[in-house]
Write a protein that holds these residues in place. Structure first.
Motif, mmCIF file in Angstrom:
data_model
loop_
_atom_site.group_PDB
_atom_site.id
_atom_site.type_symbol
_atom_site.label_atom_id
_atom_site.label_comp_id
_atom_site.label_asym_id
_atom_site.label_seq_id
_atom_site.Cartn_x
_atom_site.Cartn_y
_atom_site.Cartn_z
ATOM 1 N N THR A 69 -12.221 -19.450 -74.862
ATOM 2 C CA THR A 69 -11.378 -18.304 -74.532
ATOM 3 C C THR A 69 -11.863 -17.038 -75.235
ATOM 4 O O THR A 69 -11.784 -15.966 -74.666
ATOM 5 C CB THR A 69 -9.896 -18.588 -74.857
ATOM 6 O OG1 THR A 69 -9.784 -19.001 -76.211
ATOM 7 C CG2 THR A 69 -9.356 -19.684 -73.954
ATOM 8 N N SER A 70 -12.374 -17.191 -76.479
ATOM 9 C CA SER A 70 -12.931 -16.022 -77.173
ATOM 10 C C SER A 70 -13.809 -16.473 -78.337
ATOM 11 O O SER A 70 -13.701 -17.612 -78.801
ATOM 12 C CB SER A 70 -11.813 -15.111 -77.700
ATOM 13 O OG SER A 70 -11.067 -15.787 -78.687
ATOM 14 N N SER A 71 -14.655 -15.563 -78.796
ATOM 15 C CA SER A 71 -15.478 -15.813 -79.986
ATOM 16 C C SER A 71 -15.826 -14.467 -80.610
ATOM 17 O O SER A 71 -15.795 -13.434 -79.935
ATOM 18 C CB SER A 71 -16.742 -16.599 -79.631
ATOM 19 O OG SER A 71 -17.545 -15.878 -78.731
ATOM 20 N N ALA A 72 -16.126 -14.510 -81.905
ATOM 21 C CA ALA A 72 -16.416 -13.257 -82.602
ATOM 22 C C ALA A 72 -17.267 -13.511 -83.840
ATOM 23 O O ALA A 72 -17.237 -14.594 -84.426
ATOM 24 C CB ALA A 72 -15.112 -12.568 -83.013
ATOM 25 N N VAL A 73 -18.013 -12.469 -84.223
ATOM 26 C CA VAL A 73 -18.800 -12.454 -85.455
ATOM 27 C C VAL A 73 -18.540 -11.110 -86.114
ATOM 28 O O VAL A 73 -18.585 -10.064 -85.457
ATOM 29 C CB VAL A 73 -20.313 -12.588 -85.173
ATOM 30 C CG1 VAL A 73 -21.121 -12.420 -86.446
ATOM 31 C CG2 VAL A 73 -20.634 -13.901 -84.509
ATOM 32 N N LYS A 74 -18.256 -11.131 -87.421
ATOM 33 C CA LYS A 74 -18.042 -9.897 -88.184
ATOM 34 C C LYS A 74 -18.719 -10.058 -89.528
ATOM 35 O O LYS A 74 -18.553 -11.071 -90.192
ATOM 36 C CB LYS A 74 -16.551 -9.645 -88.387
ATOM 37 C CG LYS A 74 -16.238 -8.467 -89.290
ATOM 38 C CD LYS A 74 -15.309 -7.523 -88.623
ATOM 39 C CE LYS A 74 -14.951 -6.357 -89.512
ATOM 40 N NZ LYS A 74 -15.840 -5.229 -89.311
ATOM 41 N N VAL A 75 -19.487 -9.056 -89.927
ATOM 42 C CA VAL A 75 -20.162 -9.079 -91.220
ATOM 43 C C VAL A 75 -19.424 -8.127 -92.154
ATOM 44 O O VAL A 75 -19.204 -6.959 -91.828
ATOM 45 C CB VAL A 75 -21.641 -8.659 -91.092
ATOM 46 C CG1 VAL A 75 -22.321 -8.683 -92.449
ATOM 47 C CG2 VAL A 75 -22.362 -9.554 -90.105
ATOM 48 N N THR A 76 -19.010 -8.674 -93.302
ATOM 49 C CA THR A 76 -18.328 -7.890 -94.326
ATOM 50 C C THR A 76 -19.040 -8.129 -95.643
ATOM 51 O O THR A 76 -18.907 -9.209 -96.226
ATOM 52 C CB THR A 76 -16.845 -8.316 -94.439
ATOM 53 O OG1 THR A 76 -16.239 -8.205 -93.157
ATOM 54 C CG2 THR A 76 -16.092 -7.473 -95.430
ATOM 55 N N GLY A 77 -19.817 -7.161 -96.081
ATOM 56 C CA GLY A 77 -20.586 -7.336 -97.314
ATOM 57 C C GLY A 77 -21.571 -8.474 -97.153
ATOM 58 O O GLY A 77 -22.387 -8.477 -96.228
ATOM 59 N N SER A 78 -21.482 -9.483 -98.012
ATOM 60 C CA SER A 78 -22.396 -10.616 -97.930
ATOM 61 C C SER A 78 -21.733 -11.835 -97.278
ATOM 62 O O SER A 78 -22.193 -12.955 -97.437
ATOM 63 C CB SER A 78 -22.898 -10.987 -99.328
ATOM 64 O OG SER A 78 -21.816 -11.386 -100.137
ATOM 65 N N THR A 79 -20.661 -11.589 -96.511
ATOM 66 C CA THR A 79 -19.959 -12.669 -95.825
ATOM 67 C C THR A 79 -19.986 -12.445 -94.317
ATOM 68 O O THR A 79 -19.716 -11.341 -93.841
ATOM 69 C CB THR A 79 -18.491 -12.756 -96.297
ATOM 70 O OG1 THR A 79 -18.472 -12.943 -97.707
ATOM 71 C CG2 THR A 79 -17.758 -13.904 -95.631
ATOM 72 N N VAL A 80 -20.315 -13.512 -93.593
ATOM 73 C CA VAL A 80 -20.247 -13.482 -92.132
ATOM 74 C C VAL A 80 -19.005 -14.280 -91.753
ATOM 75 O O VAL A 80 -18.865 -15.446 -92.113
ATOM 76 C CB VAL A 80 -21.501 -14.105 -91.489
ATOM 77 C CG1 VAL A 80 -21.364 -14.152 -89.977
ATOM 78 C CG2 VAL A 80 -22.751 -13.327 -91.890
#
Length: 155
Positions: A69-80
């Protein structure tokens, strides 16, 4: 009872025989090297509806025969931070069994599943990385589930 054999006298020595040392491996055998959980340490932020988004780690995949139904990727600093939402026709126990096997193959160990209000949750860890699988109550033959992962880029 027969007498014990008498050793032959040593020539030019004390009569003691010293055997060479045999080196033995001590401890557990070396572990197989675990695969990297992030193939690309700096994926671009992205979201998608109805499909897998580009940059989603290979370990984050739906149960076979699921509808994403959905998927996402977000990079915050050194965390994916990654997420996947999908539905399947299999029951909760089969969804969890799929991820226990899939995540175990890459060294993610799980905590026992916990259930609350019909929702079942199990979290898997390896070092600073984690994936939480949440499986909802089946309705009309569809079992909804989500994966939410936090992966360290090592930077």
């Amino acid at each position: 009872m027969a007498p014990l054999p008498v050793p032959a006298p040593a020539v030019g020595g004390s009569g003691l025989e010293v055997l060479p040392l045999v080196e033995q491996e001590v401890g557990l055998p070396a572990s197989a090297e675990l695969p990297d959980l992030l193939e690309n340490t700096a994926p671009a932020d992205a979201t998608a509806t109805g499909r897998l988004v580009a940059g989603l780690p290979a370990v984050i995949r739906p149960v076979p025969d699921s509808v994403v139904t959905s998927s996402a990727v977000k990079v915050t600093g050194s965390t994916v931070i990654v997420s996947l939402a999908a539905e399947t026709s299999v029951v909760v126990a089969e969804v969890l069994a799929h991820y226990v096997k899939a995540f175990g193959a890459v060294g993610l160990g799980g905590t026992p599943a916990a259930a609350s209000d019909g929702t079942t949750v199990q979290t898997f860890y390896r070092g600073g990385d984690s994936v939480t699988v949440t499986v909802g109550v089946a309705t009309a033959g569809a079992t909804p589930y989500t994966l939410r992962g936090f992966f360290s880029t090592g930077n």
